[in-house]
Design an enzyme around this catalytic site. Structure first.
Site, short mmCIF file in Angstrom:
data_model
loop_
_atom_site.label_atom_id
_atom_site.label_comp_id
_atom_site.label_asym_id
_atom_site.label_seq_id
_atom_site.Cartn_x
_atom_site.Cartn_y
_atom_site.Cartn_z
N TRP A 293 87.30 86.53 1.68
CA TRP A 293 88.34 85.98 2.54
C TRP A 293 89.45 85.34 1.72
O TRP A 293 90.62 85.41 2.08
CB TRP A 293 87.73 84.95 3.49
CG TRP A 293 88.73 84.24 4.36
CD1 TRP A 293 89.15 84.62 5.60
CD2 TRP A 293 89.42 83.01 4.08
NE1 TRP A 293 90.06 83.72 6.10
CE2 TRP A 293 90.25 82.73 5.19
CE3 TRP A 293 89.44 82.14 3.00
CZ2 TRP A 293 91.08 81.60 5.24
CZ3 TRP A 293 90.25 81.02 3.04
CH2 TRP A 293 91.05 80.76 4.15
N HIS A 294 89.08 84.74 0.58
CA HIS A 294 90.06 84.03 -0.23
C HIS A 294 91.03 84.96 -0.95
O HIS A 294 92.15 84.54 -1.30
CB HIS A 294 89.35 83.15 -1.27
CG HIS A 294 88.82 81.87 -0.70
ND1 HIS A 294 87.61 81.80 -0.05
CD2 HIS A 294 89.34 80.62 -0.65
CE1 HIS A 294 87.41 80.55 0.36
NE2 HIS A 294 88.44 79.83 0.01
N GLY A 295 90.64 86.19 -1.18
CA GLY A 295 91.58 87.08 -1.84
C GLY A 295 90.96 88.41 -2.20
O GLY A 295 89.73 88.54 -2.33
#
Length: 443
Positions: A293-295
């Site tokens: 989700w963060h990248g």
């Protein structure tokens, strides 16, 4: 007025992506009504799947397509095959991960009959696009935010004062602490091969304080602005660097995201029910998704995997850190804080670097003790002064955090003269550098 302000706020970044935000709001608004109006389970599932599929589809195209295209090309290249997959020349819409999760939680809650479908488009649109939390959270729930939007609100002086103090405190964390830390962090992480072990260690620690000051500072500003408008947002951070273990850390760091994954991924997978192996499987799935989700980078996936590895051993230990008495700390508590902080900081290195190779290179060079030189921080008077301000401001931030931690309450209370002094310091520090965007804007 707030909805128009929210769209304008988003348009100041890039007006072309207003359509994407508006379409997402429109899709979930009508899908939820369709779900509530039908008694046919297949029809309910169709509208739920349509809404989730399109929302995640947008997220996949803008955020993850190039990652998968490059990964597939590398795989085929290693097999001696040629790939025709082309990367897309698109920019990542600011805050897409945050407002997508707002919509997903709403549509799932309506499907599960936890909340009634909203019939007022303006109210629902504001829930998704509310400007203080639009680009970097907290990730709100319709059950918490929508009722506040719908009721009549009046100005409250005490709430306003509390909100202004939070805004000032958040700006101090961002401009004075995080941005000063970033000055040294960027130089160290951009040239790890010419930095001593001591400098690499300081870079690791300073980035830990940078990302906390940056992200929690944004959350404080968002919560403070909302207090001026008579709206209470979810608390997103609760003294995470005073955690006793990895599980305790995730109860205190980015609380709105970790609770979102708990409620909409972990529990539907079975949570802690069933065999221990299934419990462990669910933990790994949640952390891997959280990392991704963060990248769109292997470093974030590795970061999530490593956090899972820290978390899993705690499943075999019966502990409830929520009921700990923080007012009477023992030496062992401080040891736990230090060990957890160092472990989390080591993983922040993986989060910060551009590749897994670079992460291992950084950690290897830091742990080889190839020198204790701190020439980066003491090469001239300007650096020494800035490093001193950085350390002092970080100590002030953590000192106030620790005081609140012992009280188990978030209290920002200073006199008007102290507030004026902090504001002047914020303006002074901000005048000597170009504006620096918040780290989590990229997610």
């Amino acid at each position: 007025m707030l909805l128009i302000a929210s769209f304008y706020f988003y348009a100041t970044w890039n007006y072309k992506f207003i359509f994407l935000l508006f379409f997402s709001i429109l899709l979930d608004f009508f899908s939820a009504i369709k779900i509530e109006n039908t008694s046919n389970n297949k029809a309910k599932t169709f509208w739920l799947t349509l809404s989730i599929g399109i929302n995640l589809g947008f997220l996949a195209i803008f955020k993850y397509y190039n990652f998968f295209a490059n990964a597939m090309s590398d795989l085929l290249s290693n097999l001696g095959l040629h790939s025709n997959l082309k990367v897309l020349e698109v920019i990542l819409p600011v805050g897409i991960s945050f407002y997508t999760f707002h919509g997903l939680s709403y549509i799932i809650d309506v499907y599960k009959s936890r909340i009634k479908a909203e019939r007022n488009f303006v109210d629902y649109g504001l829930f998704v696009a509310y400007f203080p939390l639009l680009v970097a959270g907290p990730i709100e729930r319709a059950t918490h935010l929508l009722p506040q939007i719908k009721v009549s609100r009046s100005f409250n002086y005490q709430n306003a004062i509390s909100g202004v103090k939070l805004i000032i405190w958040g700006l101090f964390k961002k401009v004075v602490v995080a941005d000063n830390c970033s000055f040294f962090v960027n130089q160290i992480f951009n040239d790890i091969h010419h930095k001593s072990s001591a400098e690499l260690f300081f870079g690791m620690v300073l980035f830990s304080f940078q990302i906390y000051g940056d992200f929690s500072g944004y959350s404080d500003i968002a919560i403070g602005v909302s207090k001026l408008l008579g709206i209470d947002l979810l608390i997103n951070f609760k003294f995470p660097y005073f955690s006793r273990n990895a599980a305790d850390f995730w109860k205190r760091w980015h609380i709105s995201l970790s609770s979102w994954f708990r409620d909409y991924v972990y529990i539907p997978l079975g949570g802690s029910k069933g065999t221990k192996s299934k419990h462990i499987r669910n933990v790994f799935i949640v952390f891997l998704i959280s990392g991704f989700w963060h990248g769109a980078n292997w470093t974030f996936i590795l970061w999530g995997l490593l956090h899972a590895l820290l978390f899993v051993p705690l499943l075999f230990v019966v502990s409830n850190t929520q009921n700990e008495d923080n007012s009477n700390l023992k030496a062992f508590d401080y040891l736990q804080f230090l060990i957890t902080f160092l472990l989390v900081s080591l993983l922040w290195v993986v989060f910060r670097v551009k590749s897994i190779t670079e992460a291992f290179e950084y950690l290897y060079r830091m742990c080889t003790f190839n020198g204790g030189s701190l020439k980066l921080f003491v090469t001239n008077a300007k650096y020494e002064l800035l490093f001193g301000i950085t350390l002092l401001s970080t100590a002030v931030m953590m000192g106030i955090e620790f005081s609140n931690f012992k009280k188990n309450a978030i209290i920002i209370n200073f006199t008007k003269y102290t507030a004026i002094g902090i504001v002047l310091l914020i303006l002074l520090m901000g005048a000597f550098r170009n504006p620096m965007s918040f780290i989590y804007f990229q997610f």
